[in-house]
Scaffold this motif. Structure first.
Motif, mmCIF file in Angstrom:
data_model
loop_
_atom_site.group_PDB
_atom_site.id
_atom_site.type_symbol
_atom_site.label_atom_id
_atom_site.label_comp_id
_atom_site.label_asym_id
_atom_site.label_seq_id
_atom_site.Cartn_x
_atom_site.Cartn_y
_atom_site.Cartn_z
ATOM 1 N N SER A 269 -56.276 41.101 4.799
ATOM 2 C CA SER A 269 -56.672 39.865 5.465
ATOM 3 C C SER A 269 -57.180 40.127 6.880
ATOM 4 O O SER A 269 -56.602 40.930 7.611
ATOM 5 N N PRO A 270 -58.258 39.453 7.273
ATOM 6 C CA PRO A 270 -58.784 39.624 8.634
ATOM 7 C C PRO A 270 -58.057 38.780 9.677
ATOM 8 O O PRO A 270 -58.433 38.791 10.849
ATOM 9 N N ILE A 271 -56.994 38.062 9.284
ATOM 10 C CA ILE A 271 -56.241 37.265 10.245
ATOM 11 C C ILE A 271 -55.652 38.199 11.303
ATOM 12 O O ILE A 271 -55.056 39.220 10.973
ATOM 13 N N GLY A 272 -55.841 37.845 12.549
ATOM 14 C CA GLY A 272 -55.321 38.657 13.640
ATOM 15 C C GLY A 272 -56.319 39.672 14.168
ATOM 16 O O GLY A 272 -56.029 40.368 15.136
ATOM 17 N N TYR A 273 -57.474 39.780 13.526
ATOM 18 C CA TYR A 273 -58.519 40.683 13.985
ATOM 19 C C TYR A 273 -59.585 39.888 14.726
ATOM 20 O O TYR A 273 -59.625 38.662 14.664
ATOM 21 N N SER A 274 -60.462 40.591 15.402
ATOM 22 C CA SER A 274 -61.448 39.929 16.255
ATOM 23 C C SER A 274 -62.437 39.085 15.453
ATOM 24 O O SER A 274 -62.679 39.324 14.269
ATOM 25 N N GLN A 275 -63.003 38.125 16.146
ATOM 26 C CA GLN A 275 -64.008 37.246 15.539
ATOM 27 C C GLN A 275 -65.214 38.062 15.072
ATOM 28 O O GLN A 275 -65.818 37.747 14.046
ATOM 29 N N ARG A 276 -65.541 39.100 15.796
ATOM 30 C CA ARG A 276 -66.681 39.952 15.437
ATOM 31 C C ARG A 276 -66.455 40.619 14.074
ATOM 32 O O ARG A 276 -67.365 40.698 13.250
ATOM 33 N N GLN A 277 -65.233 41.108 13.848
ATOM 34 C CA GLN A 277 -64.938 41.729 12.554
ATOM 35 C C GLN A 277 -64.950 40.698 11.440
ATOM 36 O O GLN A 277 -65.431 40.971 10.335
ATOM 37 N N ARG A 278 -64.461 39.495 11.714
ATOM 38 C CA ARG A 278 -64.496 38.429 10.699
ATOM 39 C C ARG A 278 -65.928 38.045 10.352
ATOM 40 O O ARG A 278 -66.243 37.792 9.183
ATOM 41 N N ARG A 279 -66.796 37.999 11.362
ATOM 42 C CA ARG A 279 -68.212 37.682 11.101
ATOM 43 C C ARG A 279 -68.874 38.785 10.291
ATOM 44 O O ARG A 279 -69.724 38.507 9.432
ATOM 45 N N THR A 280 -68.494 40.028 10.545
ATOM 46 C CA THR A 280 -69.048 41.144 9.770
ATOM 47 C C THR A 280 -68.664 41.015 8.304
ATOM 48 O O THR A 280 -69.507 41.193 7.415
ATOM 49 N N LEU A 281 -67.407 40.685 8.035
ATOM 50 C CA LEU A 281 -66.973 40.485 6.651
ATOM 51 C C LEU A 281 -67.734 39.341 6.007
ATOM 52 O O LEU A 281 -68.146 39.418 4.845
ATOM 53 N N ARG A 282 -67.919 38.273 6.750
ATOM 54 C CA ARG A 282 -68.644 37.111 6.240
ATOM 55 C C ARG A 282 -70.090 37.470 5.899
ATOM 56 O O ARG A 282 -70.636 37.043 4.881
ATOM 57 N N THR A 283 -70.709 38.292 6.759
ATOM 58 C CA THR A 283 -72.079 38.737 6.520
ATOM 59 C C THR A 283 -72.172 39.587 5.256
ATOM 60 O O THR A 283 -73.157 39.516 4.521
ATOM 61 N N LEU A 284 -71.139 40.366 5.001
ATOM 62 C CA LEU A 284 -71.106 41.181 3.785
ATOM 63 C C LEU A 284 -70.818 40.341 2.537
ATOM 64 O O LEU A 284 -70.882 40.847 1.425
ATOM 65 N N GLY B 238 -73.003 50.989 8.532
ATOM 66 C CA GLY B 238 -72.525 50.680 9.875
ATOM 67 C C GLY B 238 -71.587 49.491 9.877
ATOM 68 O O GLY B 238 -70.560 49.494 10.568
ATOM 69 N N MET B 239 -71.932 48.454 9.100
ATOM 70 C CA MET B 239 -71.054 47.291 9.005
ATOM 71 C C MET B 239 -69.716 47.671 8.382
ATOM 72 O O MET B 239 -68.654 47.223 8.829
ATOM 73 N N ILE B 240 -69.770 48.507 7.353
ATOM 74 C CA ILE B 240 -68.542 48.946 6.689
ATOM 75 C C ILE B 240 -67.680 49.752 7.660
ATOM 76 O O ILE B 240 -66.452 49.612 7.679
ATOM 77 N N ALA B 241 -68.301 50.566 8.487
ATOM 78 C CA ALA B 241 -67.548 51.373 9.448
ATOM 79 C C ALA B 241 -66.763 50.501 10.421
ATOM 80 O O ALA B 241 -65.657 50.859 10.832
ATOM 81 N N LYS B 242 -67.298 49.341 10.774
ATOM 82 C CA LYS B 242 -66.624 48.441 11.710
ATOM 83 C C LYS B 242 -65.412 47.749 11.105
ATOM 84 O O LYS B 242 -64.516 47.321 11.829
ATOM 85 N N VAL B 243 -65.387 47.616 9.776
ATOM 86 C CA VAL B 243 -64.265 46.931 9.121
ATOM 87 C C VAL B 243 -63.624 47.817 8.049
ATOM 88 O O VAL B 243 -63.022 47.310 7.102
ATOM 89 N N SER B 244 -63.723 49.119 8.209
ATOM 90 C CA SER B 244 -63.245 50.047 7.179
ATOM 91 C C SER B 244 -61.751 49.921 6.903
ATOM 92 O O SER B 244 -61.294 50.234 5.807
ATOM 93 N N HIS B 245 -60.983 49.449 7.888
ATOM 94 C CA HIS B 245 -59.540 49.281 7.708
ATOM 95 C C HIS B 245 -59.199 48.039 6.880
ATOM 96 O O HIS B 245 -58.045 47.853 6.511
ATOM 97 N N LEU B 246 -60.189 47.211 6.564
ATOM 98 C CA LEU B 246 -59.957 45.981 5.807
ATOM 99 C C LEU B 246 -60.550 46.016 4.400
ATOM 100 O O LEU B 246 -60.271 45.115 3.598
#
Length: 64
Positions: free
Chosen positions: A11-26, A45-53
């Motif tokens: 879950s992206p809860i507790g992570y930055s808005q930027r990471q949540r937007r990246t997931l949404r874009t994907l 590059g997008m995956i690298a920013k949210v690789s922990h999720l």
């Protein structure tokens, strides 16, 4: 052509808005959502920013 199958595993809860937007874009909105994207440097590059999720696997697919 190689494609990437991306699954939202945490879950992206507790992570930055930027990471949540990246997931949404994907195209990932809910846990266990799956999206397929072509294997390009932009998507990597997008995956690298949210690789922990997410979990990523490569799949072979015909271009349509």
């Amino acid at each position: 052509m190689r494609w990437l199958r991306i699954t939202l595993t945490k879950s992206p809860i507790g992570y930055s808005q930027r990471q949540r937007r990246t997931l949404r874009t994907l195209g990932l909105r809910h846990l266990n959502d799956v999206a397929e994207w072509p294997d390009t440097p932009v998507v990597r590059g997008m995956i690298a920013k949210v690789s922990h999720l997410v979990h990523v696997e490569e799949v072979e697919r015909e271009a349509s």
